[in-house]
Write a protein that holds these residues in place. Structure first.
Motif, mmCIF file in Angstrom:
data_model
loop_
_atom_site.group_PDB
_atom_site.id
_atom_site.type_symbol
_atom_site.label_atom_id
_atom_site.label_comp_id
_atom_site.label_asym_id
_atom_site.label_seq_id
_atom_site.Cartn_x
_atom_site.Cartn_y
_atom_site.Cartn_z
ATOM 1 N N PRO A 1 0.812 -1.223 0.000
ATOM 2 C CA PRO A 1 0.000 0.000 0.000
ATOM 3 C C PRO A 1 0.847 1.276 0.000
ATOM 4 C CG PRO A 1 -0.949 -1.607 1.485
ATOM 5 C CD PRO A 1 0.373 -2.154 1.063
ATOM 6 N N ALA A 2 1.950 1.280 0.753
ATOM 7 C CA ALA A 2 2.828 2.452 0.751
ATOM 8 C C ALA A 2 3.513 2.618 -0.605
ATOM 9 C CB ALA A 2 3.864 2.330 1.859
ATOM 10 N N ILE A 3 3.937 1.514 -1.198
ATOM 11 C CA ILE A 3 4.536 1.590 -2.539
ATOM 12 C C ILE A 3 3.503 2.112 -3.524
ATOM 13 C CG2 ILE A 3 5.496 0.212 -4.433
ATOM 14 C CD1 ILE A 3 6.681 -1.658 -2.282
ATOM 15 N N GLY A 4 2.241 1.695 -3.350
ATOM 16 C CA GLY A 4 1.168 2.201 -4.203
ATOM 17 C C GLY A 4 1.009 3.708 -4.097
ATOM 18 N N VAL A 5 1.185 4.256 -2.889
ATOM 19 C CA VAL A 5 1.117 5.709 -2.706
ATOM 20 C C VAL A 5 2.221 6.386 -3.497
ATOM 21 C CG1 VAL A 5 1.312 7.598 -1.045
ATOM 22 C CG2 VAL A 5 0.022 5.556 -0.435
ATOM 23 N N LEU A 6 3.432 5.885 -3.351
ATOM 24 C CA LEU A 6 4.571 6.476 -4.058
ATOM 25 C C LEU A 6 4.352 6.445 -5.572
ATOM 26 C CD1 LEU A 6 7.529 4.925 -2.012
ATOM 27 C CD2 LEU A 6 6.766 7.309 -1.975
ATOM 28 N N LEU A 7 3.943 5.293 -6.089
ATOM 29 C CA LEU A 7 3.756 5.161 -7.532
ATOM 30 C C LEU A 7 2.610 6.044 -8.029
ATOM 31 C CD1 LEU A 7 4.228 1.295 -7.973
ATOM 32 C CD2 LEU A 7 5.862 3.119 -8.499
ATOM 33 N N THR A 8 1.545 6.137 -7.250
ATOM 34 C CA THR A 8 0.409 6.963 -7.655
ATOM 35 C C THR A 8 0.786 8.431 -7.675
ATOM 36 O OG1 THR A 8 -1.143 5.365 -6.713
ATOM 37 C CG2 THR A 8 -1.982 7.580 -7.133
ATOM 38 N N ARG A 9 1.460 8.882 -6.639
ATOM 39 C CA ARG A 9 1.847 10.299 -6.575
ATOM 40 C C ARG A 9 2.815 10.659 -7.703
ATOM 41 N NH1 ARG A 9 0.555 13.397 -2.301
ATOM 42 N NH2 ARG A 9 -0.538 12.426 -0.553
ATOM 43 N N LEU A 10 3.699 9.734 -8.036
ATOM 44 C CA LEU A 10 4.641 10.002 -9.122
ATOM 45 C C LEU A 10 3.962 9.916 -10.484
ATOM 46 C CD1 LEU A 10 7.730 7.974 -7.804
ATOM 47 C CD2 LEU A 10 7.518 10.473 -7.944
ATOM 48 N N ALA A 11 3.169 8.869 -10.704
ATOM 49 C CA ALA A 11 2.552 8.651 -12.012
ATOM 50 C C ALA A 11 1.520 9.712 -12.347
ATOM 51 C CB ALA A 11 1.915 7.261 -12.061
ATOM 52 N N THR A 12 0.793 10.202 -11.339
ATOM 53 C CA THR A 12 -0.244 11.210 -11.592
ATOM 54 C C THR A 12 0.261 12.631 -11.375
ATOM 55 O OG1 THR A 12 -1.098 11.164 -9.315
ATOM 56 C CG2 THR A 12 -2.014 9.558 -10.868
ATOM 57 N N LYS A 13 1.571 12.766 -11.095
ATOM 58 C CA LYS A 13 2.204 14.074 -10.880
ATOM 59 C C LYS A 13 1.535 14.846 -9.745
ATOM 60 C CE LYS A 13 3.661 14.328 -15.706
ATOM 61 N NZ LYS A 13 3.661 15.115 -16.976
ATOM 62 N N GLU A 14 1.109 14.122 -8.736
ATOM 63 C CA GLU A 14 0.456 14.750 -7.591
ATOM 64 C C GLU A 14 1.454 15.424 -6.666
ATOM 65 O OE1 GLU A 14 -2.691 13.532 -4.026
ATOM 66 O OE2 GLU A 14 -1.906 12.009 -5.383
ATOM 67 N N GLY A 15 2.675 14.918 -6.654
ATOM 68 C CA GLY A 15 3.659 15.469 -5.736
ATOM 69 C C GLY A 15 3.490 14.914 -4.330
ATOM 70 N N PHE A 16 4.169 15.551 -3.389
ATOM 71 C CA PHE A 16 4.203 15.016 -2.033
ATOM 72 C C PHE A 16 3.782 16.042 -0.989
ATOM 73 C CE2 PHE A 16 6.643 12.065 -4.469
ATOM 74 C CZ PHE A 16 6.295 10.840 -3.928
ATOM 75 N N LYS A 17 2.702 16.752 -1.289
ATOM 76 C CA LYS A 17 2.017 17.540 -0.279
ATOM 77 C C LYS A 17 0.820 16.733 0.221
ATOM 78 C CE LYS A 17 3.303 22.156 -1.908
ATOM 79 N NZ LYS A 17 2.804 23.486 -2.336
ATOM 80 N N ASN A 18 0.329 17.115 1.383
ATOM 81 C CA ASN A 18 -0.842 16.440 1.962
ATOM 82 C C ASN A 18 -0.602 14.940 2.145
ATOM 83 O OD1 ASN A 18 -1.970 18.977 1.480
ATOM 84 N ND2 ASN A 18 -2.914 18.302 -0.424
ATOM 85 N N VAL A 19 0.582 14.594 2.642
ATOM 86 C CA VAL A 19 0.924 13.177 2.714
ATOM 87 C C VAL A 19 0.471 12.508 4.010
ATOM 88 C CG1 VAL A 19 2.879 13.295 1.129
ATOM 89 C CG2 VAL A 19 3.239 13.778 3.548
ATOM 90 N N TRP A 20 -0.009 13.263 4.965
ATOM 91 C CA TRP A 20 -0.588 12.723 6.196
ATOM 92 C C TRP A 20 0.410 11.886 6.998
ATOM 93 C CZ3 TRP A 20 -6.219 11.825 7.574
ATOM 94 C CH2 TRP A 20 -7.021 12.875 7.084
ATOM 95 N N ILE A 21 1.679 12.296 7.033
ATOM 96 C CA ILE A 21 2.640 11.575 7.858
ATOM 97 C C ILE A 21 3.233 12.447 8.962
ATOM 98 C CG2 ILE A 21 3.240 9.884 6.099
ATOM 99 C CD1 ILE A 21 5.778 11.415 5.544
ATOM 100 N N LYS A 22 2.916 13.743 8.976
ATOM 101 C CA LYS A 22 3.303 14.545 10.133
ATOM 102 C C LYS A 22 2.424 14.148 11.309
ATOM 103 C CE LYS A 22 5.653 18.673 8.584
ATOM 104 N NZ LYS A 22 5.740 20.136 8.754
ATOM 105 N N PRO A 23 2.997 13.920 12.497
ATOM 106 C CA PRO A 23 2.198 13.366 13.597
ATOM 107 C C PRO A 23 1.162 14.308 14.184
ATOM 108 C CG PRO A 23 4.447 13.843 14.316
ATOM 109 C CD PRO A 23 4.431 14.012 12.830
ATOM 110 N N HIS A 24 1.407 15.642 14.161
ATOM 111 C CA HIS A 24 0.461 16.607 14.737
ATOM 112 C C HIS A 24 0.082 16.243 16.172
ATOM 113 C CE1 HIS A 24 -0.703 17.158 10.278
ATOM 114 N NE2 HIS A 24 0.154 18.109 10.619
#
Length: 315
Positions: free
Chosen positions: A59-82
């Protein structure tokens, strides 16, 4: 413009689901199944465990591939703990699954008291299979030690593998689906997707074993139900914090303690019933918690959009 954004997000959702399922099913059919079917596969349980663990990273690899393939970039990644303002949510994520699992086991043994083994026979059998020679009189101490260890350290011990799943399901798919569907349908659909993703592993015995009536479809259906229930809890802590990290901890917590009730039986009992949270009785506290969260939190906050002031920070 807004319509184009919605279409793009839908394409990203479909791409993510497609690539994650393709990776997972391809790996299971191409690697795990041939390994299981080998004539010399007997006694290679540790290797099989490693092969199954690899699946959790897709699933994490799927996130990376989706963000790269769709040119979404790496904002709003929901990994900052807050952490700020969310300590209670983190405590709930860290300890809640363990407490609910123990409560589920208690409910099970209240309903089926004859299945409780005061000698902890299943625990002794499990330890014997690993080569450990533990006197019967010390088995209660071993069980208490395992329970305390799971409660205090389980979420941290499982953080890497559970991040592999949760960055995908709660860190990527959840916020996107929350923009598309009303909350309760979203939780149901999300849970079914997550359950079907497990299907190749369920079909070889993951959680529910093999050879039961309706195999493997009954197990896959039960897994979908379990994923709806657990996914509701994980989604709650993720949505409250706008981060997948508490869901990672909650997932690690349940993985570390799920078998505790089984060790208090003679033969492990029926995984579809309990005392493990895979069964409907063992999972009863989780089911109640999921219903309450659906009604009290998700329905109340169903029209709220994700707060971009928090999630738009690049990481």
């Amino acid at each position: 413009m807004e319509e184009n954004i919605r279409k793009t997000e839908t394409k990203r959702i479909l791409f993510y689901i497609g690539i994650t399922f393709l990776l997972t099913y391809g790996y299971c059919f191409g690697v795990i199944y041939p390994f299981i079917n080998r004539e010399d596969s007997a006694g290679t349980g540790s290797m099989l465990s490693i092969l199954v663990t690899v699946v959790m990273f897709f699933p994490a690899i799927g996130v990376l591939l989706t963000r790269l393939a769709t040119k979404e970039g790496f904002k709003n990644v929901w990994i900052k703990p807050h952490f700020k303002g969310n300590i209670r949510t983190y405590l709930l994520a860290y300890f809640g699954p363990g407490v609910l699992t123990i409560l589920g086991a208690l409910v099970y043994f209240l309903v089926y008291p004859d299945n409780f083994d005061k000698n902890f026979g299943y625990l002794g059998q499990t330890l014997a299979e690993t080569g450990a020679q533990i006197p019967q009189e010390t088995l209660p101490i071993v069980l208490i030690s395992q329970t305390v260890t799971a409660l205090l350290f389980g979420p941290i011990m499982n953080i890497v593998t559970c991040f592999g799943e949760e960055w995908g399901w709660r860190g990527y798919l959840l916020p996107k689906m929350a923009e598309k569907l009303p909350p309760i349908p979203m939780l149901l659909v999300n849970g079914v997707i997550w359950g079907l993703w497990h299907a190749p592993l369920t079909a070889v015995g993951h959680n529910y074993g093999v050879g039961y009536k309706g195999f493997p479809f009954a197990g896959i259906a039960a897994m979908c139900g379990l994923c709806i229930v657990m996914g509701t809890f994980f989604s709650y802590v993720a949505m409250k914090t706008k981060s997948c990290i508490p869901a990672v901890l909650a997932h690690g917590a349940i993985n570390s303690i799920a078998s505790i009730g089984i060790y208090m039986t003679k033969d492990g009992c029926n995984p579809f019933i309990g005392p493990a949270p895979t069964g409907i009785v063992g999972a009863s506290p989780f089911i109640l918690a999921a219903i309450v969260l659906m009604i009290v939190y998700f329905r109340k906050n169903g029209n709220n959009r994700v707060d971009e002031s928090i999630t738009s920070e690049p990481v």
